[in-house]
Design an enzyme around this catalytic site. Sequence first.
Site, short mmCIF file in Angstrom:
data_model
loop_
_atom_site.label_atom_id
_atom_site.label_comp_id
_atom_site.label_asym_id
_atom_site.label_seq_id
_atom_site.Cartn_x
_atom_site.Cartn_y
_atom_site.Cartn_z
N HIS A 260 0.76 -1.06 0.12
CA HIS A 260 -0.16 0.10 0.12
C HIS A 260 0.78 1.46 -0.02
O HIS A 260 1.58 1.57 0.79
CB HIS A 260 -0.83 0.01 1.38
N CYS A 261 0.76 1.96 -0.99
CA CYS A 261 1.67 3.17 -1.29
C CYS A 261 1.03 4.44 -0.89
O CYS A 261 0.07 4.78 -1.18
CB CYS A 261 2.09 3.25 -2.54
N PRO A 262 1.53 5.13 0.21
CA PRO A 262 0.92 6.47 0.75
C PRO A 262 0.99 7.58 -0.45
O PRO A 262 0.11 8.39 -0.27
CB PRO A 262 1.68 6.64 1.90
#
Length: 380
Positions: free
Chosen positions: A170-172
């Site tokens: 999950h990439c912020p």
Amino acid sequence: MRCGKMAAPPPPPPAGAAGAWGGVRRRCQRLLYWVPVLFISSILCWSYYAYVTQLCLLTMTNIGEKVVCLVAYHIFFMLFVWSYWKTIFTLPMNPSKEFHLSYSDKESLEREPRGESQQEVLRRAAKDLPIYTRTMSGAIRYCDRCHLVKPDRCHHCSVCDKCILKMDHHCPWVNNCVGFSNYKFFLLFLAYSLLYCLFIAATDLQYFIKFWTNGLPDTQAKFHIMFLFFAAAMFSVSLSSLFGYHCWLVSKNKSTLEVFRAPIFRHRTDKNGFSLGFSKNLRQVFGDEKKYWLLPVFSSLGDGCSFPTCLVNQDPEQASTPSGLNSTSKNENHLFPAKPLRDSQSHLLTDTPSWSETSGKAEKGKVGMSNPALTMENET
């Protein structure tokens, strides 16, 4: 002496108020998740103004240099923005309905105690599913939040609160899960952002040197030129390492999660279990049509629920192998289709001599086999 009455505890807040507060908190969290995206977008907008207006239009004096830099810059800029947009707004793919437990199976799991009864429920649910991977204890990978049997390479994202097909991380910075549906877009985003920064740093270098040698007129443009070079150089260093790492992942057909926890098959843990060789690994992400490789349009092979598997030793309890998969060497790697594969995935295996057409037809329509050792184990 009379004892005073103890004060009664305050009544709990009504359920409606608690639910409303939870909804407000979730909305605030969703807004905060967009802060990194807004930060990147603001940096991008400033860099556009600094490069186009301050550097090209106001500082460069050579007309030919202006034209070349502006044309090349806008090509990199458009590809960067396009791939970034696709990475952010492409919804992650979730497991199809066949992996979800039926209503009766859910009731059975809730009603039965842990043990052989639940094993039997999951055995029935998973017997026709194209899965090879297991948990560390050898149990089937089951998500008790989504109430589904996890496909191979699928993981539950705690931020999205969903199971994501071929989840990488999950990439912020994109406020999204990077998985099967947008992994190609994420790779192109890294590539084009790196090229964007390198191009700015290279064309800005001579004017950056002039800034320190007092070769530029004393205007506000020189400060934009200085900070533009610093920002482009710093982002280039970080992006080059990240892009190189993901190129290595593609070459090995691994995800970030699989690097930290190798996939576990019935026979054993195999960190290269999904690797089919460099060429096939590349085609699995970018597709067969090379004209689409450099464009942020979806061209990956497969459906995200099943993947070809390269197994060194086939487990005798695994699904039956087609008759054509006989090897003359025990040490030779074999390609076993993850039952069944979509046509776009299956043809990755067709150039293997041991995979015969007749055996492929025999397997057509057969999704899998029951596994007597399936148990429920929660895994995120």
